[in-house]
Design an enzyme around this catalytic site. Structure first.
Site, short mmCIF file in Angstrom:
data_model
loop_
_atom_site.label_atom_id
_atom_site.label_comp_id
_atom_site.label_asym_id
_atom_site.label_seq_id
_atom_site.Cartn_x
_atom_site.Cartn_y
_atom_site.Cartn_z
N ASP A 488 -29.87 -78.27 -40.56
CA ASP A 488 -28.17 -77.96 -41.35
C ASP A 488 -28.06 -79.21 -42.17
O ASP A 488 -28.06 -79.81 -42.07
CB ASP A 488 -27.42 -78.21 -40.36
N GLU A 705 -33.09 -92.21 -44.37
CA GLU A 705 -33.51 -90.29 -42.87
C GLU A 705 -33.97 -89.59 -43.71
O GLU A 705 -34.38 -88.70 -44.00
CB GLU A 705 -31.54 -89.88 -43.05
#
Length: 825
Positions: A488, A705
């Site tokens: 996502d 990340e």
């Protein structure tokens, strides 16, 4: 650069000649002998690269400051010979001005708070409490040596050493140190060793949670909660009265927590019920172990630990947990990895699936399934002297995976009965509540305008079903599917995910089928009787079979043959519907249009990890598909061509080109190794480790990340930004699966590769490949150099830096560095 023209910081000289911490000063007689003895007890130096708790947390006591010059001689020689990167160094050379003995490594005598102030004031020009290559300070600081009571100084230079200095000072402050003696070796530590050490001994600990009396406040905190209800809420599964009482006792004992305990209904994943929880979201209870109270001798519950991704993700996540567990295994943290499996078993038992995350708003959806692979990897590392205990543990894990397979992935709506393939198609109602407040504004605005109301009014009406809009229902069905996929968001899946039988999901389910078959065959003697009752998905799979009553799980013995049959059928279907011979790669299959999509995704390599590609298909993937995704820093999520043109009206998505994520790297490394493409696996791992190490060196130890792997940058321009970058002074936790990717990736490198990447030798230099064209990086570099010159002209930044770390060395320079490095081993 001439030293006379360099800007130097004037660090304070410690006023005390005796370097003694105030809280232990009375313990030390003034006539204590040289050599580090306290009374009759000899004090020893901690290892130069020991963790902060040992290096700064103990009583660092010395009778005279000058005794530091004796380290490495006489008595101190027994505790720490002079070393560099693990090997003893013999030096026959003239000494520099501040060295007293040829065997003494350099140490600095430092006033912690004052040095932090000066470092930030001089070097942190962008005022983000980090020292990076974007700061325009002189990158030069003079520290007083311990052997001279700080009368003589030595220059600390460069972004890496200065950022390490800032980190070490912050850690020393954590342990209450006012003054420290700091080994130079900690500032110049091999960056690969330093990052790997921090991940193993610090980051994993910072990311570990327990939902117990001490951890509840942290575990319940949810930065994604935008509801009116902000109190600590924990939801306990139906029938788990003992767990509920455990938390009620905590609520009584700690009223300051304001903890509320709610009991879920037996069918807790009904969409209508889950939507009612959106205004009172909470954390979901996880697995418990048992321990014996040493005082009463009674057995009591103890929440098992789990690892969170980090930053705003403060709960147990589905596929994040798998990849983090791989890193935990590399670092020898088997018990913590075992706890992760226990939580998966618990979630499947009570929530019917491995959850996207253990929050109430995730009750209706899962994430990419990895349980069988993780369980088998852990089983192979269990104590071989306890075969029956190990077998019983694996049986619990495999039975849970079988339930998840039949009860979630192989029934509608996830299952497309016509093709026999599965989709990310979770149920749910309303707007996903865990998103940022403005995330869907551009989608909802036109619908609100039609009715002449505000977006917020429209949201309320749509959520309470007073406004019915089928077009939005379909949009959010696909949106929930994208979130369940873990990808996502991406244009590969946007507005179509729920209709796609994706290559990634079906590769994972093929792996489930093969793992279960092999476990039954090799561990359970060919047969497995299930203990928990649920309905089995019909086989053979036909539309008529799903209209008939289902067979109960407890009434049918599981055999390896039936699971091999399922695996073979899925492999044949993927070959027929997803494989494209001409393009040499797999594509997602659209179950609505009955066509292959044409989005080129790196998930095309997942069948290699799962083992469902033939040798010929693997060759096509390596020769035709792999080059489409390989860039400077590893593998991008998809090709630029498939992503399409980016504009203000069509912004970039974080799972599209040019971004790269740890799961795709790890899956590719393992898959390529599985088919014998070891050189390709090592090269891709080197690219990734190089990118991570370069950012670690250049940006104050950062572990983000995700990356822009084309430009080798963590500064991504995507809808969610980047997690793991917002810290002060020192990185505390990195980011979960990025930590794991580093530890796993290092296992793919040879010794020579590891040495080269520690020296930041670019992959195109090491592997003699064409150098990439960093177009936007060059633009940013030019802009930065202009700022540096302007700052220097204004007298704010010293002289402009004459070298930029991102400029790769020439091939000749790199070869020379590697030869010098090899001579030391």
């Amino acid at each position: 650069m001439n030293s006379s023209g360099e800007a130097r910081a004037a660090l304070p000289q410690p006023q005390n000649l005796l370097f003694i911490e105030p809280h232990v000063s009375k313990q030390l007689p003034t006539n204590a002998p040289v050599g580090g003895k306290l009374g009759q007890q000899e004090t020893t130096l901690p290892h130069v690269h020991s963790e902060a708790s040992e290096y700064y947390g103990g009583n660092q006591v010395w009778s005279r400051a000058r005794t530091f010059s004796n380290a490495g001689v006489s008595g101190a020689n027994k505790t720490r010979p002079l070393q560099m990167e693990g090997e003893t160094i013999m030096r026959n050379r003239r000494l520099s001005h501040d060295e007293i003995t040829p065997s003494a490594p350099r140490r600095f005598l430092i006033d912690v708070e004052e040095t932090i102030r000066i470092v930030l004031e001089q070097e942190d020009t962008d005022q983000n409490f980090q020292i990076s290559i974007y700061d325009s300070g002189p990158k030069l600081l003079s520290l007083g040596t311990a052997s001279s009571n700080a009368h003589k100084t030595f220059d600390i230079r460069g972004t890496y050493m200065l950022s390490n200095l800032l980190q070490e000072l912050a850690l020393a402050r954590d342990y209450g140190r006012k003054r420290i003696v700091l080994d130079e070796a900690r500032l110049a530590e091999n960056p690969v060793d330093r990052l790997s050490r921090m991940i193993k001994n610090s980051f994993w600990n910072a990311l570990t949670r327990r939902i117990d009396a001490q951890g509840l406040e942290v575990a319940c905190a949810d930065p994604k909660n935008r509801s009116r209800e902000m109190r600590a809420l924990i939801y306990v599964p139906y029938g788990e009265d003992e767990i509920a009482e455990y938390y009620r006792k905590i609520a009584r004992d700690k009223p300051n927590l304001n903890l509320s305990i709610q009991i879920l209904p037996e069918k807790c994943d009904d969409p209508a019920y889950v939507q009612t929880l959106n205004e009172k979201p909470g954390i979901l209870a996880l697995a418990m172990g048992r321990k014996q109270d040493p005082t009463t001798g009674q057995t009591q519950l103890e929440p098992l630990p789990f690892v969170v991704p980090g930053a705003r993700f403060n709960e147990k996540y589905g596929w994040d947990s798998y990849f983090m567990a791989l890193g935990l295994l590399v670092d020898g943290k088997l018990d913590l990895a075992l706890s992760i499996v226990e939580h998966c078993i618990f979630e499947i038992r009570y929530y019917n699936k491995v959850l996207n995350g253990n929050r109430t708003y995730y009750l209706c959806r899962s994430q990419p399934p990895f349980l069988t692979d993780l369980a088998l990897q852990l089983f192979n590392q269990l104590d071989r002297s306890k075969p029956e205990q190990n077998k019983a543990w694996l049986k619990r894990a495999i039975q849970s995976a079988i339930k998840e397979y039949h009860a979630y992935w192989m029934v509608e709506p996830a299952l497309d009965i016509e093709s026999g393939l599965s989709r990310y198609r979770p149920v749910g109602q309303g707007i996903p509540p865990e998103t940022e407040a403005s995330h869907f504004t551009h989608i909802l605005q036109p619908f609100a305008q039609r009715l002449g109301i505000s977006v917020n009014e429209y949201i309320d009406g749509y959520n309470d079903r007073s406004i019915i809009e089928p077009e939005l229902d379909e949009y959010f069905q696909h949106d929930r599917g994208v979130r369940e996929s873990g990808h996502d968001t991406t244009y590969r899946l946007e507005k179509k995910c729920a209709d796609l039988a994706t290559v990634d999901l079906n590769s994972l389910l093929y792996k489930y089928e093969m793992d279960i078959a092999q476990a039954i065959d090799h561990v359970f003697d060919g047969e497995l009787l299930l203990e928990e009752e649920f309905e089995l998905s019909p086989w053979p799979m036909t539309a008529d079979a799903f209209k008939k009553p289902r067979v109960s799980s407890t009434s049918k013995i599981q055999t390896s043959a039936m699971w091999l049959e399922r695996a073979q059928a899925r492999q044949d279907t993927m070959d027929r519907l997803c494989w494209n011979e001409g393009m040499g790669m797999y594509f997602d299959y659209d179950t609505k249009t009955h066509k292959q999509t044409r989005y080129e995704s790196v998930t095309s390599l997942w069948p290699l990890w799962a083992g469902c590609a033939s040798e010929e298909q693997a060759h096509h993937i390596v020769t035709q598909a792999l080059p489409k995704f390989e860039v400077a820093g590893g593998l991008v999520s998809g090709t630029e061509e498939s992503r399409g043109v980016i504009s203000l009206d069509r912004p970039n998505r974080q799972w599209d080109y040019p971004y790269a994520w740890p799961p795709h790297q790890i899956m590719a490394w393992v898959g390529l190794e599985r088919y014998g493409y070891l050189e390709h696996s090592a090269r891709l791992a080197y690219r990734w480790i190089y990118m991570m190490t370069l950012s670690f060196v250049d940006f104050n130890g950062i572990v983000p990340e995700k990356f822009d792997a084309v430009e080798l940058s963590h500064m991504v321009d995507a809808e969610y930004g980047n997690q793991g970058t917002d810290f002060r002074y020192v990185p505390r936790e990195g980011f979960g699966w990025m930590n794991a990717a580093y530890q796993v990736g290092l296992q793919c490198l040879t010794t020579g590769m590891r040495r080269a990447v520690a020296a930041c030798v670019p992959p195109w230099v090491f592997f003699q490949l064409p150098a990439p064209d960093f177009s936007s990086a060059k633009k940013k570099r030019a802009e930065r150099e202009v700022r540096d010159r302007e700052a220097a002209a204004a007298g704010q930044g010293g002289e402009p830096k004459k070298s930029i770390h991102h400029e790769p060395p020439t091939l000749e320079q790199s070869v020379a560095m590697l030869k010098l490095e090899a001579q030391r081993f």
